[in-house]
Design a protein around this motif. Structure first.
Motif, PDB file in Angstrom:
ATOM      1  N   LYS A   6       0.339  -9.356   1.816  1.00 38.41           N
ATOM      2  CA  LYS A   6      -1.084  -9.673   1.653  1.00 38.41           C
ATOM      3  C   LYS A   6      -1.945  -8.429   1.476  1.00 38.41           C
ATOM      4  O   LYS A   6      -3.138  -8.533   1.192  1.00 38.41           O
ATOM      5  CB  LYS A   6      -1.575 -10.460   2.876  1.00 38.41           C
ATOM      6  N   LEU A   7      -1.340  -7.246   1.626  1.00 41.10           N
ATOM      7  CA  LEU A   7      -2.100  -6.000   1.511  1.00 41.10           C
ATOM      8  C   LEU A   7      -2.323  -5.627   0.043  1.00 41.10           C
ATOM      9  O   LEU A   7      -1.539  -6.009  -0.838  1.00 41.10           O
ATOM     10  CB  LEU A   7      -1.341  -4.865   2.196  1.00 41.10           C
ATOM     11  N   PRO A   8      -3.387  -4.867  -0.250  1.00 43.10           N
ATOM     12  CA  PRO A   8      -3.566  -4.318  -1.603  1.00 43.10           C
ATOM     13  C   PRO A   8      -2.356  -3.487  -1.996  1.00 43.10           C
ATOM     14  O   PRO A   8      -1.654  -2.941  -1.122  1.00 43.10           O
ATOM     15  CB  PRO A   8      -4.818  -3.452  -1.464  1.00 43.10           C
ATOM     16  N   ALA A   9      -2.101  -3.362  -3.273  1.00 45.99           N
ATOM     17  CA  ALA A   9      -0.871  -2.755  -3.776  1.00 45.99           C
ATOM     18  C   ALA A   9      -0.589  -1.379  -3.179  1.00 45.99           C
ATOM     19  O   ALA A   9       0.534  -1.093  -2.732  1.00 45.99           O
ATOM     20  CB  ALA A   9      -0.920  -2.666  -5.291  1.00 45.99           C
ATOM     21  N   ARG A  10      -1.600  -0.491  -3.125  1.00 37.20           N
ATOM     22  CA  ARG A  10      -1.367   0.870  -2.638  1.00 37.20           C
ATOM     23  C   ARG A  10      -1.072   0.888  -1.139  1.00 37.20           C
ATOM     24  O   ARG A  10      -0.190   1.611  -0.673  1.00 37.20           O
ATOM     25  CB  ARG A  10      -2.576   1.756  -2.936  1.00 37.20           C
ATOM     26  N   LYS A  11      -1.792   0.080  -0.385  1.00 40.63           N
ATOM     27  CA  LYS A  11      -1.551   0.007   1.055  1.00 40.63           C
ATOM     28  C   LYS A  11      -0.191  -0.626   1.341  1.00 40.63           C
ATOM     29  O   LYS A  11       0.517  -0.222   2.261  1.00 40.63           O
ATOM     30  CB  LYS A  11      -2.664  -0.782   1.741  1.00 40.63           C
ATOM     31  N   LYS A  12       0.155  -1.624   0.526  1.00 41.71           N
ATOM     32  CA  LYS A  12       1.458  -2.259   0.712  1.00 41.71           C
ATOM     33  C   LYS A  12       2.580  -1.258   0.461  1.00 41.71           C
ATOM     34  O   LYS A  12       3.556  -1.200   1.229  1.00 41.71           O
ATOM     35  CB  LYS A  12       1.612  -3.458  -0.224  1.00 41.71           C
ATOM     36  N   ALA A  13       2.452  -0.477  -0.612  1.00 40.77           N
ATOM     37  CA  ALA A  13       3.489   0.506  -0.941  1.00 40.77           C
ATOM     38  C   ALA A  13       3.665   1.517   0.194  1.00 40.77           C
ATOM     39  O   ALA A  13       4.785   1.861   0.579  1.00 40.77           O
ATOM     40  CB  ALA A  13       3.150   1.210  -2.243  1.00 40.77           C
ATOM     41  N   LYS A  14       2.541   1.992   0.754  1.00 37.38           N
ATOM     42  CA  LYS A  14       2.593   2.959   1.850  1.00 37.38           C
ATOM     43  C   LYS A  14       3.217   2.335   3.094  1.00 37.38           C
ATOM     44  O   LYS A  14       4.050   2.947   3.774  1.00 37.38           O
ATOM     45  CB  LYS A  14       1.183   3.460   2.154  1.00 37.38           C
TER      46      LYS A  14
END
Length: 346
Positions: free
Chosen positions: A79-87
Motif C-alpha cells: 500500500k506504500l508509494p513506489a519509492r517508499k515500498k522499494a526502500k
C-alpha cells in the motif's frame, strides 16, 4: 508413497541402527523434529520456504521480521508509494547485503581454473533468490562462490572434476560443480532428512537417473566412485555408508557443519575422508566456535569445534590460505568469525 518418501523412510530406518559416530549430535538432534514436521506439513516441493530450513540448512538474507511476520507486513508494503515500498522491501529482504556479497564475489573472481563464472541457481524448492546481471543466487550459493574464489586464487583448480562434501545441505556445491564441469561428479554425505532433500533437489536439477540415492547405494557392497562416475553425476549418502566408499576425489569440502558437531565425530569423519582426497580440502567453519548448549537437548554444541581444530585433524595436508574478512564473514566485535580455509595435500 513417493520416491522421496521411500528414500527418507529408508534413511531414517538405517539411522536407528547406525553406530553413534554417524548419528546426529546434540545440535542437529534438537532440530530434526522441526525439520520433519515442516516436510510432513508443507511438502518437499517448497523446502526452502520451510521455517526450520532457514535456521538449519538454508541460509537466507531475509530479516526476521519478513520471515516471521511476512503475511502481515507485505500487505502493508503493497500500500506504500513506489519509492517508499522499494526502500521498505530492501530492508525486509536485505537486498543490499545480498548485493554486497555479489559484488565481493565479482571482485574476487579470477579467470581460468574451475569455470564457475556463468553458473546460475535453479528455482527448485522455491525460497529466496536474488537476480544479478541475469544470474540467480541464493545466500548459500554466494557463500560457496566466494569460497571457491579463494580456492582459485591460491591453488590450481583446473583439475577439479569430483567433490566429496560432508553436510552439503540441499546440494548447492554440487549444483555449482555439475553446471561448471560437464563430466563432474559430486558426492554429498549428510544425515536425514537433509540428505533426502539434497537427493530430491539434485534429481530435479540434473535428472532422476543421474543421482545415486541412499536406497540404491544400500544394495552395493562397495561404493566405488571410479566405477559410478560413468553412470551418475551425483551421489547422496548417509554417514554410516561412508566406510564403504572407495576411490578418490579431487576436493573435499565442508561448509558450516563440522562446527555443529562434537570433536570426536569430526575427528572420525576426517580420519575416513582424508585418504579419499587427492588434492585439496576447502572448509568454512567458525573460528570462535558454535554456541555451547546449556544442557543436552538444547540448541547448541556440547563442546566446540573451531576451524583450527579442523585444520589440525587433516594431518596429511598443509593450510595454504585462511580468511574470514573477504571470503567468509565476520562481525566488528569478532564474536562471529566464519573462516574459509584451503588445505593442500603434502
Amino acid at each position: 508413497m513417493t520416491d522421496f518418501d521411500v528414500n527418507l523412510a529408508n534413511m531414517l530406518e538405517g539411522m536407528e541402527t547406525a553406530d553413534s559416530a554417524f548419528k546426529p549430535t546434540n545440535f542437529w538432534s534438537s532440530g530434526l523434529p522441526s525439520i520433519m514436521k515442516d516436510i510432513e506439513a508443507l511438502g518437499v516441493e517448497t523446502f526452502r520456504d520451510h521455517p526450520s530450513a532457514a535456521f538449519f540448512y538454508v541460509p537466507v538474507y531475509a530479516s526476521n521480521t519478513l520471515r516471521r511476520y511476512g503475511r502481515f507486513v507485505l500487505p502493508i508494503a503493497n500500500k506504500l508509494p513506489a519509492r517508499k515500498k522499494a526502500k521498505f522491501m530492501r530492508r525486509l529482504t536485505r537486498l543490499d547485503r545480498a548485493l554486497a556479497d555479489y559484488r565481493l564475489m565479482l571482485a574476487t573472481s579470477l579467470q581460468g581454473g574451475l569455470p564457475i563464472e556463468d553458473v546460475s541457481e535453479s528455482d527448485v524448492g522455491s525460497g529466496e533468490r536474488f537476480e544479478f546481471d541475469g544470474r540467480s543466487f541464493s545466500r548459500s550459493m554466494l557463500n560457496y562462490m566466494r569460497a571457491l574464489n579463494l580456492y582459485k586464487r591460491h591453488a590450481d583448480s583446473s583439475k577439479v572434476a569430483s567433490i566429496l562434501e560432508i553436510g552439503g545441505g540441499y546440494g548447492t556445491l554440487g549444483e555449482i560443480l555439475l553446471k561448471a564441469v560437464a563430466g563432474g561428479i559430486y558426492v554429498n554425505v549428510d544425515i536425514p532428512p537433509v540428505a533426502a532433500i539434497s537427493t530430491y533437489y539434485l534429481q530435479q536439477v540434473f535428472g532422476v537417473d543421474n543421482v545415486l540415492t541412499y536406497t540404491d547405494a544400500e544394495e552395493l557392497d562397495e561404493i566405488d566412485l571410479d566405477a559410478l562416475k560413468s553412470r551418475y553425476r551425483a551421489i547422496v549418502l548417509c554417514p554410516w555408508q561412508l566406510p564403504r566408499v572407495k576411490g578418490q576425489v579431487d576436493l573435499f569440502a565442508n561448509f558450516m557443519s563440522f562446527q555443529e558437531m562434537e570433536p570426536d565425530v569430526v575427528r572420525n569423519y576426517i580420519k575416513m575422508v582424508q585418504p579419499l582426497v587427492k588434492y585439496h580440502v576447502l572448509v568454512r567453519n567458525s573460528a570462535v566456535g558454535k554456541k555451547v548448549a546449556a544442557k543436552k537437548g538444547d540448541i547448541g554444541v556440547m563442546e566446540q569445534v573451531k576451524s583450527d581444530f579442523i585444520q589440525q585433524q587433516f594431518d596429511a595436508f598443509d593450510t595454504v590460505a585462511a580468511d574470514a574478512f573477504v571470503y567468509g564473514e565476520e562481525n566488528e566485535t569478532g564474536t562471529y568469525r566464519s573462516e574459509v580455509c584451503l588445505l593442500k595435500r603434502r
